[in-house]
Design a protein around this motif. Structure first.
Motif, short mmCIF file in Angstrom:
data_model
loop_
_atom_site.label_atom_id
_atom_site.label_comp_id
_atom_site.label_asym_id
_atom_site.label_seq_id
_atom_site.Cartn_x
_atom_site.Cartn_y
_atom_site.Cartn_z
N ASP A 1 -5.66 -26.73 7.28
CA ASP A 1 -7.08 -27.02 7.49
C ASP A 1 -7.91 -26.04 6.67
O ASP A 1 -8.09 -24.88 7.02
CB ASP A 1 -7.41 -26.89 8.98
N ASP A 2 -8.44 -26.50 5.55
CA ASP A 2 -9.19 -25.62 4.63
C ASP A 2 -10.40 -24.99 5.31
O ASP A 2 -10.63 -23.78 5.16
CB ASP A 2 -9.66 -26.42 3.41
N ALA A 3 -11.18 -25.78 6.02
CA ALA A 3 -12.39 -25.24 6.66
C ALA A 3 -12.04 -24.18 7.69
O ALA A 3 -12.71 -23.15 7.78
CB ALA A 3 -13.16 -26.38 7.32
N PHE A 4 -10.98 -24.41 8.46
CA PHE A 4 -10.54 -23.44 9.46
C PHE A 4 -10.15 -22.12 8.79
O PHE A 4 -10.59 -21.04 9.22
CB PHE A 4 -9.36 -24.03 10.24
N MET A 5 -9.36 -22.19 7.74
CA MET A 5 -8.91 -20.97 7.06
C MET A 5 -10.09 -20.21 6.44
O MET A 5 -10.15 -18.98 6.49
CB MET A 5 -7.88 -21.32 5.99
N ASP A 6 -11.04 -20.94 5.88
CA ASP A 6 -12.19 -20.30 5.24
C ASP A 6 -13.07 -19.56 6.25
O ASP A 6 -13.81 -18.65 5.87
CB ASP A 6 -13.03 -21.34 4.49
N ASN A 7 -12.99 -19.94 7.52
CA ASN A 7 -13.85 -19.34 8.54
C ASN A 7 -13.20 -18.16 9.26
O ASN A 7 -13.78 -17.63 10.22
CB ASN A 7 -14.25 -20.40 9.57
N LEU A 8 -12.03 -17.72 8.82
CA LEU A 8 -11.31 -16.66 9.54
C LEU A 8 -11.52 -15.27 8.95
O LEU A 8 -11.02 -14.30 9.51
CB LEU A 8 -9.80 -16.97 9.57
N GLY A 9 -12.21 -15.16 7.84
CA GLY A 9 -12.39 -13.85 7.22
C GLY A 9 -11.08 -13.27 6.71
O GLY A 9 -10.80 -12.08 6.86
N LEU A 10 -10.26 -14.10 6.07
CA LEU A 10 -8.95 -13.67 5.57
C LEU A 10 -9.12 -12.75 4.37
O LEU A 10 -10.09 -12.84 3.61
CB LEU A 10 -8.09 -14.88 5.19
N THR A 11 -8.14 -11.86 4.18
CA THR A 11 -8.18 -10.93 3.06
C THR A 11 -7.25 -11.35 1.92
O THR A 11 -7.52 -11.05 0.76
CB THR A 11 -7.78 -9.52 3.52
N ASP A 12 -6.16 -12.03 2.27
CA ASP A 12 -5.14 -12.34 1.27
C ASP A 12 -4.65 -13.77 1.43
O ASP A 12 -4.68 -14.35 2.51
CB ASP A 12 -3.95 -11.39 1.40
#
Length: 537
Positions: free
Chosen positions: A512-523
């Motif tokens: 889920d692209d939108a979900f991943m983009d909203n998590l504040g991931l670093t890598d």
């Protein structure tokens, strides 16, 4: 010839614990591609299984004209199952083999029917869907979650049923296969009902049917049309409710003023009677008339208040009673830069190709999103980091225990209640505090007191998340495999907010692209044909 049809006539369903899931529902499902939507726990899966004939209504009637193929949202292969069994073709293939070996049993010919090419069709569909490395005899245990879902979808599409009922079919599918599913369903020529929270998939439907606290409502359009209608309806219902409340306040004020005027007249009359020194019999009659007028006024006011309250209640019934989902922040201190995982030349089990070997170092503040196609080893990597699978080769240093939530929710015991499992995961917290946290996730007192296996898919995921996230001690390394699957949009947004505030090391697999983009991931850790590649998110 009459077109196949599924029909609900005044249908109700009462859960074993006595709670009514839905009542007096009537609807018809024809050949139009229909999406069934609703909040977690509304009863979508029960309704879908009822339409498929797997669940009987408590009241009312469900009728079917035509054959139905139902695909459950959770693919759980039985021990020893094969690809053929997962696709629902094992019995047909077994009968075909017996006929080829000389059997003349009528039941074998009935099992095959007109599907003499079933073996060839299965092989061709596997190849068409990028699963050419599988065959009918491949053990289902060797498949990833996404591969297992794709095999079951192939079985559904080869079923030749009059109706397909698919429960969350895009869960576990990677991006190319989600698009392939959309393309396949758009070519499906017969009846289709899809239970889903996938907006991309729902936008391809001809109509949307919503199950909510207000019942079952049909919208003649795709998801975007439904969302616009819902927002207009919500605003109108809220405005009407506020208007009815305002009318009640104004009328209450008018009633108070009437009562006060009557009381003032009564007081003046009493003083006048005393000053005029009238006969007692006349004073008594005046008092009786005054009290009679006051009694009539009180009765009128009581009736008016009941009418106003009923108008407010009717307006409130048109507003859905869906509480906001809240996820509490985890009590994890800001992690240091120490290493929480180190893989050196590790060979992953059950993985073939370039992604079999990996070198990876994780520190306490890293937040890693893992992406890649189905079957590339993403879930296997998480299991190695969680110490659930040993590496085939290489060095694996894991100084911090990883808390892992897998796709099949193995950490949630279907036989025990959610509250029991929460108390076991966090024995230091009070029962009242845990009940509050579960309620904020949308799991009320009735749902946490029943076995976990009786909950809906979204509710089971919330319960499994709660047992992981609210454990004592809290997790320092959190490993999540498709955590947004089965969740409705408000629950996904609450989960995103919680994970943004999480201060431990995080590794999450999702398509889920939108979900991943909203998590504040670093890598970003990407499974490619050249192997595992890392890059900043």
């Amino acid at each position: 010839m009459t077109q196949p049809c599924l029909a609900l006539e005044g249908v109700s369903y009462v859960l074993p614990d006595g709670r009514t899931l839905f009542s007096d529902i009537s609807e018809q499902f024809d050949q139009r591609a229909t999406g069934l939507v609703g909040r977690n726990g509304a009863g979508k899966t029960v309704l879908a299984r009822m339409l498929a004939g797997q669940v009987q209504p408590t009241g009312g009637r469900c009728t079917r004209s035509g054959s139905v193929y139902y695909l459950a949202q959770q693919v759980s292969p039985a021990p020893g199952a094969t690809v053929a069994r997962l696709a629902g073709m094992q019995a047909t293939l077994d009968a075909l083999e017996r006929i080829e070996a000389g059997s003349s049993a009528p039941e074998d010919f009935d099992a095959v029917g007109e599907r003499w090419d079933v073996r060839l069709r299965l092989r061709d569909e596997l190849a068409r869907n990028g699963l050419g490395h599988l065959d009918a005899a491949t053990p289902a245990s060797a498949l990833s979650g996404g591969e297992a879902m794709r095999v079951t979808l192939i079985g559904a599409l080869l079923s030749d049923a009059d109706f397909l009922i698919l429960d969350e079919p895009s869960n576990h599918l990677d991006r190319p296969n989600r698009q392939a599913l959309v393309d396949q369903l758009q070519r499906w020529p017969r009846g289709l009902l899809v239970v889903s929270h996938d907006r991309q998939l729902l936008d391809t439907m001809t109509r949307i049917v919503e199950l909510s606290s207000l019942g079952l409502r049909s919208y003649g359009g795709n998801y975007a049309f439904y969302a616009q209608c819902k927002e207009r309806e919500r605003q109108t219902a809220i405005q009407q409710l506020e208007q009815r409340k305002l009318e009640r306040r104004r009328e209450e004020q008018s009633l108070r003023e009437q009562r006060e005027r009557l009381e003032r007249r009564q007081a003046r009359g009493n003083r006048h009677g005393q000053d005029a020194n009238q006969a007692r019999i006349l004073l008594g009659r005046q008092k009786e008339r005054s009290e009679s007028s006051a009694g009539k006024l009180r009765q009128q006011h009581a009736e008016t208040r009941l009418e106003l309250a009923e108008r407010v209640r009717e307006a409130a019934q048109r507003v859905e009673h869906d509480l906001a989902i809240v996820v509490h922040e985890l009590p994890v201190a800001l992690a240091s830069q120490k290493r929480v995982a180190e893989l050196e030349a590790v060979a992953l089990p059950l993985v073939q190709g370039a992604t079999r070997q990996i070198d990876l170092t994780l520190t306490g503040q890293q937040r890693v999103g893992v992406i890649g196609p189905n079957g590339s080893g993403k879930s296997t990597l998480l299991k190695v980091l969680a110490r659930q699978l040993p590496p085939v080769a290489g060095t694996c240093k894991l100084p911090v225990p990883g808390i892992y939530l897998d796709q099949r929710l193995a950490n949630l015991d279907p036989r025990r209640t959610v509250l029991e499992q929460m108390l076991a995961a966090n024995p230091t917290a009070g029962e009242g505090d845990l009940r509050m946290r579960l309620a904020h996730l949308g799991l009320d007192s009735g749902k946490i007191a029943v076995p976990g296996g009786s909950l809906s898919g979204g509710e089971r995921l919330k319960a499994a998340l709660a047992c992981v996230l609210y454990a004592d001690p809290p997790p320092q390394l959190l490993l999540l495999d498709e955590p947004s699957n089965h969740l409705d949009l408000p629950s996904v947004q609450a989960l995103e907010a919680m994970l943004r505030g999480y201060r431990g090391a995080l590794v999450v697999v999702s398509h889920d692209d939108a979900f991943m983009d909203n998590l504040g991931l670093t890598d970003r850790l990407v499974a490619t044909e050249q192997g595992w590649l890392t890059a900043p998110w």
